[in-house]
Enzyme design. Structure first.
Site, mmCIF file in Angstrom:
data_model
loop_
_atom_site.group_PDB
_atom_site.id
_atom_site.type_symbol
_atom_site.label_atom_id
_atom_site.label_comp_id
_atom_site.label_asym_id
_atom_site.label_seq_id
_atom_site.Cartn_x
_atom_site.Cartn_y
_atom_site.Cartn_z
ATOM 1 N N GLU A 34 0.951 -1.214 -0.031
ATOM 2 C CA GLU A 34 0.104 0.117 0.089
ATOM 3 C C GLU A 34 1.154 1.210 0.064
ATOM 4 O O GLU A 34 1.877 1.338 0.757
ATOM 5 C CB GLU A 34 -0.736 -0.147 1.259
ATOM 6 C CG GLU A 34 -1.852 1.134 1.049
ATOM 7 C CD GLU A 34 -2.613 1.202 2.407
ATOM 8 O OE1 GLU A 34 -3.652 2.291 2.413
ATOM 9 O OE2 GLU A 34 -2.945 0.367 3.171
ATOM 10 N N ARG A 258 5.803 -13.347 9.235
ATOM 11 C CA ARG A 258 6.581 -11.824 9.067
ATOM 12 C C ARG A 258 7.720 -11.801 9.954
ATOM 13 O O ARG A 258 8.285 -12.569 10.604
ATOM 14 C CB ARG A 258 5.735 -10.971 9.539
ATOM 15 C CG ARG A 258 5.461 -10.754 11.056
ATOM 16 C CD ARG A 258 4.440 -10.043 11.309
ATOM 17 N NE ARG A 258 4.669 -8.516 11.417
ATOM 18 C CZ ARG A 258 4.170 -7.259 11.219
ATOM 19 N NH1 ARG A 258 2.799 -7.470 11.622
ATOM 20 N NH2 ARG A 258 4.764 -6.052 10.923
ATOM 21 N N LYS A 268 4.478 -0.054 10.683
ATOM 22 C CA LYS A 268 4.535 1.244 9.864
ATOM 23 C C LYS A 268 3.894 2.238 10.557
ATOM 24 O O LYS A 268 4.641 3.274 10.537
ATOM 25 C CB LYS A 268 3.841 0.975 8.735
ATOM 26 C CG LYS A 268 4.134 1.995 7.330
ATOM 27 C CD LYS A 268 3.304 1.793 6.262
ATOM 28 C CE LYS A 268 3.622 0.659 5.158
ATOM 29 N NZ LYS A 268 2.826 0.413 4.192
#
Length: 556
Positions: A34, A258, A268
């Protein structure tokens, strides 16, 4: 990726698919960020995995921007992501955007409404959340769930036409409010956002939710292996449901653990806090775990790819020691970085028996670890030199093999010198060290027969250039700052940046290249910073020569 190790579970799936002729033996992956921020080292793992698998199996990878949230996305982030992927050494087969598919996704939604599998809901976010129930209690049906197909089609078209305000209506999938999977309890498909989109402008005022856009975009692109992190395991059922109900290309989602690294935060949102609250100097601050921050600090693409290869692909979450990342960059830079001398905390050394006007040219290999040394550089030598303050001790300790009264040491690439005396200022600080040199002890031509245990680096005073040196260290003091009970910002290492305003460097370094690594002999690996300007050079320390934190932990 190395072929010497055993296959990871995703490679096993791919090889079985190829054997069975699934999708014609084709492998097509995608990396779908994104564009609402800068990529970090966790994204680097996903990039290396998706692109690496496609390379290994002669497939393709799409770079697809998941740009379905106009309020947080910017073209600046799109460009930075493209730069990061290229810098890591990968090329995408197709550059795509979820916004490319807005018309198609809208038609998919209309199709589900026509099948009685989606409806327009007027409920508030709080009402819809309450209807969802809990993981242990079933949800309750929305009062709008029984709307007719005709009414839903009309309302959805009106949503698209901008008749309603933000939040007035949403489109939900009609699945099962008693499903044990909360994501299957009539999830949102579309919401109203009267916001300017970085690509489509004001054409749209309704935007698809991630769970609706993601799988369908994969299907449109005929992605064979859609790889994502473990938090999306519970989303997979919904991913499959949309594809099955729409009867479109059957892309499949596979999840891997992850990346979590000690002494860092990988969220983020938290990285954005560090930037916005001034704890760091922007997204590319060399203390950040962003790819742009690592690049500015001097990490190499090869070291990050090696790191991602070494940690492998797992199905279970774990935390990786940041020392492994530092080891990988040391390994890479040791083979590629040119050796240079830089004195970071200088005092002057005067060779009293070296003629005052005399200068000579000495020579050193650019990189003795590389085959052929990558060439030879010239090193000017004179009577007056800069040396490190720590390389002289007024009252030498036992087993101190550098300079002190009566002690001898070799000057790197040059001569053996013996300390005779020193000069101090009014405060008692040493300002000059006086030595005599042994003319017969020149490196490569030594006939003196003298053996010394210590070698120190130096820079010729009349030939030296100056530079600002930025010594970067870990941004946090604790191994897991993101999972502690207190605010993660309380664990920031206030000594993570030390600025040395005036160091002396070999004049050769005035021609340093951005992006090239240099080993400052005995001091660590450095790279020139983008803040450099003619007459004002700035170098960032990438990493020390050895893991100094391991020593600190032992001490503690």
């Amino acid at each position: 990726m190395s072929d010497e190790r055993s296959l990871n579970f995703i490679e096993e799936i791919i090889e079985e698919d190829i054997r069975n002729g699934k999708h014609g033996g084709r492998v097509h992956t995608r990396f779908p960020p994104e564009p609402n921020g800068y990529l970090h080292i966790g994204h680097a793992k996903a990039i290396c995995l998706s692109f690496g698998l496609a390379l290994k199996y002669n497939g393709k990878t799409n770079l697809r921007f998941d740009d379905t949230n106009p309020e947080t996305e910017e073209t600046e982030y799109v460009e930075s992501i493209k730069e990061d992927v290229k810098w890591l050494g990968f090329e995408w087969a197709n550059e795509q955007y979820a916004s490319n598919y807005f018309d198609q996704l809208y038609e998919f939604a209309v199709e589900l409404i026509k099948k009685g599998l989606a409806y327009v809901d007027d409920g508030t976010p709080e009402e819809i959340a309450q209807q969802k129930g809990t993981p242990t209690e079933p949800g309750t049906n929305s009062p709008y769930r029984s709307r007719s197909i005709e009414e839903n089609l009309r309302l959805f078209a009106e949503m698209k036409d901008g008749i309603y305000k933000d939040g007035e209506k949403v489109l939900r999938a009609k699945i099962d409010m008693s499903s044990p999977n909360m994501h299957m309890r009539d999830p949102l498909m579309y919401r109203i956002r009267h916001a300017h989109h970085h690509r489509t402008g004001d054409t749209w005022c309704i935007y698809p939710m991630y769970d609706f856009a993601h799988g369908q975009s994969d299907s449109i692109e005929e992605i064979t292996h859609s790889l994502c992190t473990l938090e999306f395991v519970s989303h997979r059922e919904l991913y499959d449901w949309f594809i099955e109900q729409l009867e479109i290309f059957p892309s499949k989602q596979y999840e891997f653990a992850r990346l979590n690294i000690t002494y860092t935060v990988m969220s983020k949102r938290k990285l954005l806090q560090l930037v916005n609250e001034g704890f760091v100097n922007g997204w590319d601050d060399p203390r950040m775990t962003t790819i742009s921050g690592l690049r500015r600090r001097g990490f190499t693409p090869g070291s990050i790819r090696d790191f991602c290869d070494r940690i492998g692909v797992a199905k279970r979450e774990n935390i990786i020691d940041v020392s492994l990342l530092e080891f990988c960059v040391r390994e890479d830079l040791n083979k590629t970085a040119w050796r240079r001398m830089a004195v970071l905390d200088p005092i002057k050394l005067v060779i009293t028996n070296y003629p005052e006007q005399r200068e000579e040219t000495l020579y050193g290999e650019n990189n003795p670890e590389a085959e052929g040394g990558e060439g030879i550089r010239e090193i000017p030598f004179s009577r007056e030199l800069w040396i490190e303050r720590e390389d002289f001790m007024e009252n030498p300790a036992k087993k101190y093999f550098r300079l002190g009264p009566g002690l001898m040491v070799r000057l790197k690439h040059a001569y053996i010198v013996k300390c005779d005396d020193f000069v101090t200022d009014e405060a008692g600080n040493v300002t000059e060290v006086h030595c005599t040199y042994i003319p017969e002890s020149k490196s490569g031509e030594d006939t003196s027969g003298i053996h010394v245990k210590g070698t120190i680096h130096w820079v010729s005073v009349p030939h030296a250039a100056t530079a600002e040196i930025r010594l970067y260290d870990r941004l946090f003091r604790v191994e897991d700052p993101g999972n502690e009970e207190r605010d993660f910002k309380e664990y920031i290492n206030t000594e993570s940046l030390q600025v040395l305003p005036k160091a002396f460097i070999e004049k050769d370094l005035t021609g340093a290249e951005l992006g090239r690594g240099y080993q400052f002999i005995r001091k660590g690996y450095f790279t020139m910073d983008k803040d450099s300007a003619p007459g004002k050079l700035v170098f960032n320390r990438t990493v020390t020569l050895k893991d100094t934190w391991a020593k600190e932990v032992k001490k503690g």
